[in-house]
Design a protein around this motif. Structure first.
Motif, PDB file in Angstrom:
ATOM      1  N   LEU A 132     103.759  53.308  43.512  1.00  0.00           N
ATOM      2  CA  LEU A 132     103.227  52.639  44.676  1.00  0.00           C
ATOM      3  C   LEU A 132     103.486  53.248  45.953  1.00  0.00           C
ATOM      4  CD1 LEU A 132     103.723  49.080  43.608  1.00  0.00           C
ATOM      5  CD2 LEU A 132     101.303  49.972  43.890  1.00  0.00           C
ATOM      6  N   ARG A 133     104.862  53.496  46.054  1.00  0.00           N
ATOM      7  CA  ARG A 133     105.532  53.947  47.235  1.00  0.00           C
ATOM      8  C   ARG A 133     104.600  55.452  47.857  1.00  0.00           C
ATOM      9  NH1 ARG A 133     107.689  52.034  51.625  1.00  0.00           N
ATOM     10  NH2 ARG A 133     109.021  50.583  50.266  1.00  0.00           N
ATOM     11  N   MET A 134     104.298  56.279  46.792  1.00  0.00           N
ATOM     12  CA  MET A 134     103.837  57.594  46.916  1.00  0.00           C
ATOM     13  C   MET A 134     102.315  57.895  46.412  1.00  0.00           C
ATOM     14  SD  MET A 134     105.816  59.875  44.124  1.00  0.00           S
ATOM     15  CE  MET A 134     104.847  61.398  44.840  1.00  0.00           C
ATOM     16  N   ASN A 135     101.940  56.899  46.245  1.00  0.00           N
ATOM     17  CA  ASN A 135     100.454  56.845  45.806  1.00  0.00           C
ATOM     18  C   ASN A 135     100.364  57.923  44.770  1.00  0.00           C
ATOM     19  OD1 ASN A 135      97.701  56.509  45.522  1.00  0.00           O
ATOM     20  ND2 ASN A 135      97.076  57.635  47.385  1.00  0.00           N
ATOM     21  N   ALA A 136     101.014  57.756  43.614  1.00  0.00           N
ATOM     22  CA  ALA A 136     100.989  58.858  42.677  1.00  0.00           C
ATOM     23  C   ALA A 136      99.767  59.185  42.226  1.00  0.00           C
ATOM     24  CB  ALA A 136     102.230  58.471  41.591  1.00  0.00           C
ATOM     25  N   GLY A 137      99.690  60.271  41.385  1.00  0.00           N
ATOM     26  CA  GLY A 137      98.347  60.512  40.819  1.00  0.00           C
ATOM     27  C   GLY A 137      98.538  61.865  40.312  1.00  0.00           C
ATOM     28  N   TYR A 139      95.424  64.923  38.086  1.00  0.00           N
ATOM     29  CA  TYR A 139      94.269  65.360  37.600  1.00  0.00           C
ATOM     30  C   TYR A 139      93.058  64.635  38.092  1.00  0.00           C
ATOM     31  CZ  TYR A 139      97.396  67.453  34.161  1.00  0.00           C
ATOM     32  OH  TYR A 139      98.189  68.228  33.624  1.00  0.00           O
ATOM     33  N   GLY A 140      93.042  64.364  39.466  1.00  0.00           N
ATOM     34  CA  GLY A 140      91.954  63.800  40.360  1.00  0.00           C
ATOM     35  C   GLY A 140      91.794  62.444  40.491  1.00  0.00           C
ATOM     36  N   SER A 141      92.941  61.654  39.959  1.00  0.00           N
ATOM     37  CA  SER A 141      92.981  60.298  40.231  1.00  0.00           C
ATOM     38  C   SER A 141      94.355  59.819  40.836  1.00  0.00           C
ATOM     39  CB  SER A 141      93.006  59.683  38.786  1.00  0.00           C
ATOM     40  OG  SER A 141      91.757  59.871  38.281  1.00  0.00           O
ATOM     41  N   GLU A 142      94.585  58.742  41.326  1.00  0.00           N
ATOM     42  CA  GLU A 142      95.436  58.233  42.054  1.00  0.00           C
ATOM     43  C   GLU A 142      95.701  56.766  41.923  1.00  0.00           C
ATOM     44  OE1 GLU A 142      95.952  60.255  45.757  1.00  0.00           O
ATOM     45  OE2 GLU A 142      93.778  59.578  46.353  1.00  0.00           O
ATOM     46  N   ILE A 143      96.862  56.275  42.219  1.00  0.00           N
ATOM     47  CA  ILE A 143      96.920  54.656  42.458  1.00  0.00           C
ATOM     48  C   ILE A 143      96.285  53.931  43.226  1.00  0.00           C
ATOM     49  CG2 ILE A 143      98.581  52.909  43.394  1.00  0.00           C
ATOM     50  CD1 ILE A 143      99.352  53.864  40.584  1.00  0.00           C
ATOM     51  N   LYS A 144      95.630  54.652  44.230  1.00  0.00           N
ATOM     52  CA  LYS A 144      94.616  53.726  45.076  1.00  0.00           C
ATOM     53  C   LYS A 144      93.382  53.403  44.498  1.00  0.00           C
ATOM     54  CE  LYS A 144      92.254  57.398  47.672  1.00  0.00           C
ATOM     55  NZ  LYS A 144      91.115  57.184  47.208  1.00  0.00           N
ATOM     56  N   GLU A 170      97.638  57.108  51.522  1.00  0.00           N
ATOM     57  CA  GLU A 170      97.063  58.530  51.786  1.00  0.00           C
ATOM     58  C   GLU A 170      97.310  59.538  50.518  1.00  0.00           C
ATOM     59  OE1 GLU A 170      98.579  60.015  55.811  1.00  0.00           O
ATOM     60  OE2 GLU A 170      98.240  57.966  56.535  1.00  0.00           O
ATOM     61  N   TYR A 171      97.285  60.899  50.750  1.00  0.00           N
ATOM     62  CA  TYR A 171      97.518  61.862  49.800  1.00  0.00           C
ATOM     63  C   TYR A 171      99.101  61.791  49.757  1.00  0.00           C
ATOM     64  CZ  TYR A 171      98.503  66.083  47.484  1.00  0.00           C
ATOM     65  OH  TYR A 171      99.271  67.001  46.625  1.00  0.00           O
ATOM     66  N   ARG A 172      99.509  61.309  48.511  1.00  0.00           N
ATOM     67  CA  ARG A 172     100.768  61.266  48.032  1.00  0.00           C
ATOM     68  C   ARG A 172     101.971  60.240  49.004  1.00  0.00           C
ATOM     69  NH1 ARG A 172      98.388  62.244  44.433  1.00  0.00           N
ATOM     70  NH2 ARG A 172      98.659  64.082  42.949  1.00  0.00           N
ATOM     71  N   TRP A 290     107.952  68.497  51.494  1.00  0.00           N
ATOM     72  CA  TRP A 290     108.494  68.193  50.213  1.00  0.00           C
ATOM     73  C   TRP A 290     107.685  67.057  49.723  1.00  0.00           C
ATOM     74  CZ3 TRP A 290     112.865  69.802  47.365  1.00  0.00           C
ATOM     75  CH2 TRP A 290     113.721  70.765  47.956  1.00  0.00           C
ATOM     76  N   GLU A 291     107.710  66.910  48.523  1.00  0.00           N
ATOM     77  CA  GLU A 291     107.096  65.652  47.790  1.00  0.00           C
ATOM     78  C   GLU A 291     108.277  64.926  47.193  1.00  0.00           C
ATOM     79  OE1 GLU A 291     104.340  64.846  43.738  1.00  0.00           O
ATOM     80  OE2 GLU A 291     103.628  66.228  45.245  1.00  0.00           O
ATOM     81  N   ILE A 292     109.355  65.794  46.579  1.00  0.00           N
ATOM     82  CA  ILE A 292     110.398  65.048  46.159  1.00  0.00           C
ATOM     83  C   ILE A 292     111.133  64.432  47.166  1.00  0.00           C
ATOM     84  CG2 ILE A 292     112.788  65.627  45.184  1.00  0.00           C
ATOM     85  CD1 ILE A 292     111.564  67.689  43.501  1.00  0.00           C
ATOM     86  N   LYS A 293     111.590  63.031  46.933  1.00  0.00           N
ATOM     87  CA  LYS A 293     112.462  62.453  48.151  1.00  0.00           C
ATOM     88  C   LYS A 293     113.963  62.927  47.902  1.00  0.00           C
ATOM     89  CE  LYS A 293     113.428  57.893  49.586  1.00  0.00           C
ATOM     90  NZ  LYS A 293     113.158  56.213  49.358  1.00  0.00           N
TER      91      LYS A 293
END
Length: 302
Positions: A132-137, A139-144, A170-172, A290-293
């Motif tokens: 939820l925090r990072m709108n993970a996804g 292969y073309g799909s994501e949480i949103k 937004e993206y990630r 960075w994507e990694i927190k």
């Protein structure tokens, strides 16, 4: 221990002082938590937030699949939601999942129920809270795409129900306040035959196993894809595949993954990432994000 942590309120969950976090994160590196708190349930967590000393830092972690804890550890209280927050329930085409539920478990439950649209979660490491925090996804799909609502507690323990417009996906990333702690979420898919959903899920998992170093000590995808580009390709073109810093290495399987070859310090991993960023910027003019927190303080604590 600072004074704020010495006056923590009584809880029904557990406190652990000086808890080693390297055992809880996928990189298997980094320092300790000053205090690790595992709440008994959402009411216990809300009560803690209401009564905690106001200046005590609070950090929330999941299973640490996309997290780098620096070697000096994390001051204040680190909150890790236990199994009580990991329930997954089906109601028609909707899935209600606790924030500690593994993304893969939610995907499997949806497949068993013949709910399509959540297959991608089988390829996302980590928990629903982090997703939820990072709108993970992947292969073309994501949480949103499947999100209905989430329940979260703020820094004072007040409960909030968040709808899609509140999340600012937004993206990630999502754009909710940093102090909100997710406790559960509801997702919705579409009807399909369970066998068909399971087949797509297994196909996605097979693609991930073939293309990513999932059996290594890694933090997952390291850098976000810049607009119109792929991070892994920029890294490869900059000559970073297989690059090492101490026992940290850019994976030769997928070069947007950093891996711990043995007993790498968090500082080695972070320094390697910064060297990759510098080489990519020099080669392409693009600055990777960075994507990694990365959390905690630098230092030599192990």
């Amino acid at each position: 221990m600072n004074g704020a942590c010495e006056s923590l309120p009584p809880v029904r969950g557990t406190y652990q002082f000086g808890a080693a976090l390297k055992d809880l994160v996928w990189f298997r590196a980094g320092g300790a938590a000053e205090v690790l708190y595992r709440p008994a349930d959402a009411d216990d967590l809300a009560d803690f937030l209401t009564r905690r000393p106001p200046h005590t830092p609070v950090t929330v972690i999941g299973v640490g699949s996309n997290l780098l804890v620096r070697d000096g550890g994390i001051p204040g209280v680190v909150i890790r939601l236990p199994a009580a927050f990991g329930k997954v329930e089906v109601d028609g085409l909707r899935i209600r999942a606790g924030a500690a539920a593994l993304d893969s478990a939610v995907s499997r439950r949806a497949a068993d129920a013949g709910i399509a649209g959540l297959e991608f979660l089988r390829g996302v490491p980590g928990t629903i809270g982090g997703a939820l925090r990072m709108n993970a996804g992947c292969y073309g799909s994501e949480i949103k795409d499947v999100f209905v609502e989430a329940t979260a507690l703020d820094a004072k323990g007040v409960k909030h129900i968040l709808k899609p417009a509140d999340m600012g996906f937004e993206y990630r990333k999502s754009n909710v306040p940093a102090d909100l702690i997710f406790v559960e979420a509801v997702f919705e898919g579409s009807r399909d035959e369970p066998a068909a959903v399971k087949a797509r899920t297994e196909e996605l998992l097979a693609r991930r196993e073939e293309s990513q170093p999932i059996r290594s000590k890694t933090g997952g995808s390291t850098f976000k894809n810049p607009p119109g580009a792929k991070a892994w390709k920029l890294i490869e073109e900059a000559g970073c595949r297989g690059l090492r810093h101490g026992e940290a290495m850019v994976s030769d399987v997928h070069c947007n993954f950093l891996i711990n070859l043995g007993e790498a310090h968090a500082a080695d991993i972070e320094a390697l990432g910064e060297e990759v960023r510098a080489r990519v910027k020099e080669k392409s003019g693009i600055e990777l994000e960075w994507e990694i927190k990365r959390v905690g303080t630098p230092g030599a604590q192990r």
